[in-house]
Design a protein around this motif. Structure first.
Motif: not given
Length: 284
Positions: A187-191
């Motif tokens: 959930h910490m990774v930006q898309i």
């Protein structure tokens, strides 16, 4: 850059140039000879890389004295002295080309970045770099962008998800691509999703993403896209951005503009190294 990584990079650059030894300098200069020299800007621009250049010289002479005459990120005028150094003549001559290559390259990038940042004065819009960097020099070139007042985009492929047209085509659809990515990353990774049309923007907004790259849209389409997005995700404009168009693009309300030529096409700033000891002058 971590100090260990920085020194390793510097050593690799010096090793590439020196190889088995600087046969010219070692033939002409006694090992214990010492000199003083200045780094001189030959044209106006923004200086970036002085602390790194100091380490280049000090890698060959740990006792070399390096005194910056301007602040990092400062704009200088033509023929202004930007640093004074004193130490082993062999070390200065041998490290000179690597040091100048880095300083000229980084200062050229910082100068170009500052020009674009100044174009956006008064607007809440950032100037971003891209991954279009020189292999092996990305950390240095992105540092130069920051020094010039810009902001770094992702440093590498592991620092964020960017779904472009080829990724979406491979997945079969944007929805499939986003679902597969969410299964893999936390959930910490930006898309971020690239969109070329308003229809793609609309589709992307129905999915759990964080940012939209609005690619090669004209100003009117950008304005419509920003209105459609209405702050739901972070926005970035890319493609066709020049010093003449950057402000009108930023005025559409995007959060940032990304400019590949900051790093892939910046012109090196003209800087020379000149010895000041009697008998050794105007070495470039």
């Amino acid at each position: 850059m971590h100090p260990i990584q920085l020194r390793q990079s510097i050593r690799e650059m010096l090793n590439e140039d020196i190889g088995a030894g600087d046969i010219t300098t070692e033939s002409l200069v006694e090992a214990n000879h010492r000199s003083s020299a200045v780094l001189l800007a030959k044209q106006s621009g923004v200086i970036a890389g002085l602390p790194i250049v100091a380490l280049v010289f000090q890698e060959l002479d740990p006792h070399l004295e390096f005194q910056a005459q301007v602040a990092e990120g400062q704009k200088v005028e033509a023929y202004q002295t930007i640093a004074v150094l004193s130490g082993s003549t062999r070390a200065i001559l041998t490290a000179e080309r690597v040091a100048l290559n880095l300083l000229q390259r980084m200062s050229g990038i910082a100068t170009l970045t500052r020009q674009l940042v100044d174009q956006l004065e008064g607007l809440d819009c950032r100037v971003l770099d891209t991954r279009k960097t020189t292999p092996g020099l990305r950390q240095f070139e992105k540092y130069a962008v920051r020094t010039g007042g810009g902001t770094n985009h992702r440093f590498g492929l592991s620092h964020g998800v960017m779904l472009k047209d080829n990724h979406i085509a491979f997945a079969g659809s944007l929805e499939n691509a986003v679902k597969k990515v969410h299964k893999r990353v936390g959930h910490m990774v930006q898309i971020e999703v690239e969109a070329d049309t308003l229809e793609q923007v609309q589709e992307a907004l129905s999915l759990p993403i964080h940012a939209l790259l609005l690619d090669n849209m004209d100003v009117e389409t950008l304005r419509k896209a920003v209105k459609m997005i209405d702050g739901k995700v972070w926005t970035e404009a890319s493609g066709g951005i020049t010093p003449d168009t950057i402000r009108s693009i930023a005025e559409t309300g995007v959060n940032a503009v990304s400019v590949g030529y900051l790093t892939h096409s910046a012109t090196a700033l003209d800087i020379s190294l000149d010895f000041v000891e009697e008998g050794i002058e105007n070495h470039a």
